[in-house]
Design a protein around this motif. Sequence first.
Motif, PDB file in Angstrom:
ATOM      1  N   VAL A 426      -9.430  27.131 -36.903  1.00  0.00           N
ATOM      2  CA  VAL A 426     -10.715  26.447 -36.819  1.00  0.00           C
ATOM      3  C   VAL A 426     -10.527  25.335 -35.797  1.00  0.00           C
ATOM      4  O   VAL A 426      -9.625  24.509 -35.935  1.00  0.00           O
ATOM      5  N   PHE A 427     -11.387  25.310 -34.773  1.00  0.00           N
ATOM      6  CA  PHE A 427     -11.173  24.416 -33.644  1.00  0.00           C
ATOM      7  C   PHE A 427     -11.961  23.114 -33.777  1.00  0.00           C
ATOM      8  O   PHE A 427     -12.853  22.969 -34.611  1.00  0.00           O
ATOM      9  N   GLN A 428     -11.642  22.163 -32.880  1.00  0.00           N
ATOM     10  CA  GLN A 428     -12.249  20.832 -32.922  1.00  0.00           C
ATOM     11  C   GLN A 428     -13.725  20.870 -32.542  1.00  0.00           C
ATOM     12  O   GLN A 428     -14.556  20.281 -33.221  1.00  0.00           O
ATOM     13  N   VAL A 470     -19.831  29.637 -47.193  1.00  0.00           N
ATOM     14  CA  VAL A 470     -19.712  28.363 -46.483  1.00  0.00           C
ATOM     15  C   VAL A 470     -21.007  27.556 -46.534  1.00  0.00           C
ATOM     16  O   VAL A 470     -21.173  26.566 -45.817  1.00  0.00           O
ATOM     17  N   GLY A 471     -21.939  27.970 -47.379  1.00  0.00           N
ATOM     18  CA  GLY A 471     -23.140  27.178 -47.600  1.00  0.00           C
ATOM     19  C   GLY A 471     -24.258  27.394 -46.604  1.00  0.00           C
ATOM     20  O   GLY A 471     -25.121  26.517 -46.441  1.00  0.00           O
ATOM     21  N   ARG A 489     -22.521  24.615 -37.166  1.00  0.00           N
ATOM     22  CA  ARG A 489     -21.673  25.397 -36.253  1.00  0.00           C
ATOM     23  C   ARG A 489     -20.228  25.407 -36.739  1.00  0.00           C
ATOM     24  O   ARG A 489     -19.530  26.425 -36.628  1.00  0.00           O
ATOM     25  N   GLN A 490     -19.782  24.275 -37.290  1.00  0.00           N
ATOM     26  CA  GLN A 490     -18.411  24.256 -37.799  1.00  0.00           C
ATOM     27  C   GLN A 490     -18.275  25.165 -39.014  1.00  0.00           C
ATOM     28  O   GLN A 490     -17.235  25.806 -39.217  1.00  0.00           O
ATOM     29  N   ILE A 494     -15.718  28.305 -39.578  1.00  0.00           N
ATOM     30  CA  ILE A 494     -14.898  28.505 -40.779  1.00  0.00           C
ATOM     31  C   ILE A 494     -15.142  29.895 -41.356  1.00  0.00           C
ATOM     32  O   ILE A 494     -14.207  30.584 -41.784  1.00  0.00           O
ATOM     33  N   ALA A 495     -16.410  30.338 -41.354  1.00  0.00           N
ATOM     34  CA  ALA A 495     -16.724  31.685 -41.852  1.00  0.00           C
ATOM     35  C   ALA A 495     -16.007  32.742 -41.024  1.00  0.00           C
ATOM     36  O   ALA A 495     -15.463  33.715 -41.564  1.00  0.00           O
ATOM     37  N   ARG A 496     -15.992  32.564 -39.710  1.00  0.00           N
ATOM     38  CA  ARG A 496     -15.283  33.506 -38.838  1.00  0.00           C
ATOM     39  C   ARG A 496     -13.790  33.532 -39.165  1.00  0.00           C
ATOM     40  O   ARG A 496     -13.173  34.601 -39.215  1.00  0.00           O
ATOM     41  N   ALA A 497     -13.216  32.354 -39.395  1.00  0.00           N
ATOM     42  CA  ALA A 497     -11.787  32.290 -39.716  1.00  0.00           C
ATOM     43  C   ALA A 497     -11.480  32.979 -41.039  1.00  0.00           C
ATOM     44  O   ALA A 497     -10.413  33.580 -41.212  1.00  0.00           O
ATOM     45  N   LEU A 498     -12.409  32.912 -41.983  1.00  0.00           N
ATOM     46  CA  LEU A 498     -12.183  33.514 -43.296  1.00  0.00           C
ATOM     47  C   LEU A 498     -12.384  35.028 -43.306  1.00  0.00           C
ATOM     48  O   LEU A 498     -11.929  35.705 -44.238  1.00  0.00           O
TER      49      LEU A 498
END
Length: 588
Positions: A426-428, A470-471, A489-490, A494-498
């Motif tokens: 997950v990026f900045q 992720v809500g 967007r964050q 996170i959803a993509r990472a999961l």
Amino acid sequence: MTQREAVLDATRREVVLDVRDLTVSFTGPRGTVTAAEGVSFDLARGEVLGLVGESGSGKSTVGLAAMGLHDPARTTVRGTVEVGGTAVVGASEAELKALRGGRIAMVFQDALASLSPFHTVGDQLAEAYRLHHRGAGRGQVRARVVEMLERVGIAAARARDYPHQFSGGMRQRVMIAMALINHPDVLIADEPTTALDARVQRQVLDVLAELQREFGTAVVLVTHDVDMVAAATDRMLVMRHGHVVEAGPTHRLLTEAEHPYTRALIGAAPSLDTVPGTRLPTVDDPEPEARTNARVWGAADGPRVTGAAAGSRVTGAPVGPHATGAPVEPLAEVADLHVEFGSGRSLLGRRRPGTHAVRGVSLSVAEGETLGLVGESGSGKSTTARVLAGLRKPTGGTVRFDGRDISRAAEDTALRRTLSREVQLVFQDPYASLNPRRTVEEIVTTPLRVHTDMSRAERRERAAELLEQVGLDTAHLPRYPHEFSGGQRQRIGIARALAPRPRLIIADEPVSALDVSVQAQVLNLLMDLRDELGLSLLFVSHDLAVVRHLCDRIAVMRHGEIVETGTRDDVFDNPQELYTKELLAARL
């Protein structure tokens, strides 16, 4: 009444900035948008006002209007703004040029973008001085430039250097010197330390406060950081959606705020004394958790925070695999890691030395553990994280995941693809890390297309499940990244990472670009997901309070080396290294 309040009270009638019923509207392709409406306040000589709010609240719009910097072709400004009795709204460009830099000046957030890359800092300071002192001789100008550089802690010899040769903190000092070179009555500082590490933040604020006291300049500090406002201001004005929702003396608002939004901002950011692992209050529902993490603020010496009651420090019980003290098998680890940039051979075959970004680092993350990797910019923490993710080749040492050697993952496509199913990032920057040409569904399902043989319908079902996790709403699947806020967007990232059900998530400064209440939402989400899914998490950050709130163990990096490591409570309650103590002391 404190001595400082008494001085301010005595000079209260000398108003140097007067804003009355200020309304600013922008005209664009989609019509007119009102960014600030009915804003009123005044500022006395020597006073510091905190203009507080999140992105889009209108606070920067107010600061720019006070400088007369809005483009009249697309902006409508109504109301009055006066600097020392001189009107800004409706003034000619010539009148505004006489005011800017002379009577009122501004320090912007991005010092590098605000300074000319083609001129030395000395030349730029000299130009700012000459604009308001046409008859000044060369010697007088040079003496003034040297004086101001030395006042902000920069050696006179560096006047010949260019902006790119300075660090971020030093560039911000140059901006402060330039803004104050003509001793203006009013200084507007727009998020002057947002992009800086904690120690550099403290240094810049100290310089700003010293010069403000010496010159008697009134300051408007525009920020979303309540801790900064507590440490540096006399009064605060809280803005939301273009309106002032609350205003008053800083100490009173911090201790007795009436508006729910003000209370939410105060409680949303974790402190070094917030109970670790507790849910942080958000703007949507601030009250229950705001009571749990109540803040107690000192009148004279800045913010103080407690977990349960004033005067008591509450820490969470040790958690994670290391809590029992028994040996723990690492899931991911690096041993004696070295990473060197720019090394190689010259045209004559001679070895060209590079820059050592990481030197002899050893650390591990256990199954179900959250490890915080802390350090300032340039410490090597992001480089270490990228090596663990298989995105950068180490120069030396070993890198292992679940017992397998993954040192060659950065150059071995097959190994990298296998690793990426189990290790996700997950990026900045939640905008730059998402493809603007792909829908949310396409973004979230990309790892599934790579790592699974799911049908399109199955991938879509999984994407809908992830958004809910992720809500976010499943109705968001066909939308594009630009249609979402930073926090949303964050969540998509996170959803993509999961998506591929990884065992380890590496989060590299995932909340540093977010407003405090959005940061609270994302931190709450990460804690929920970690607990529900049993994830391991490597959390990279320069924010000590965030790391303490989220992590089980801490590793502190400096100049490419680990200088201290231990459990959360060991590192924060009993730091052994001077550098760790300095980082803790620098926290606002």
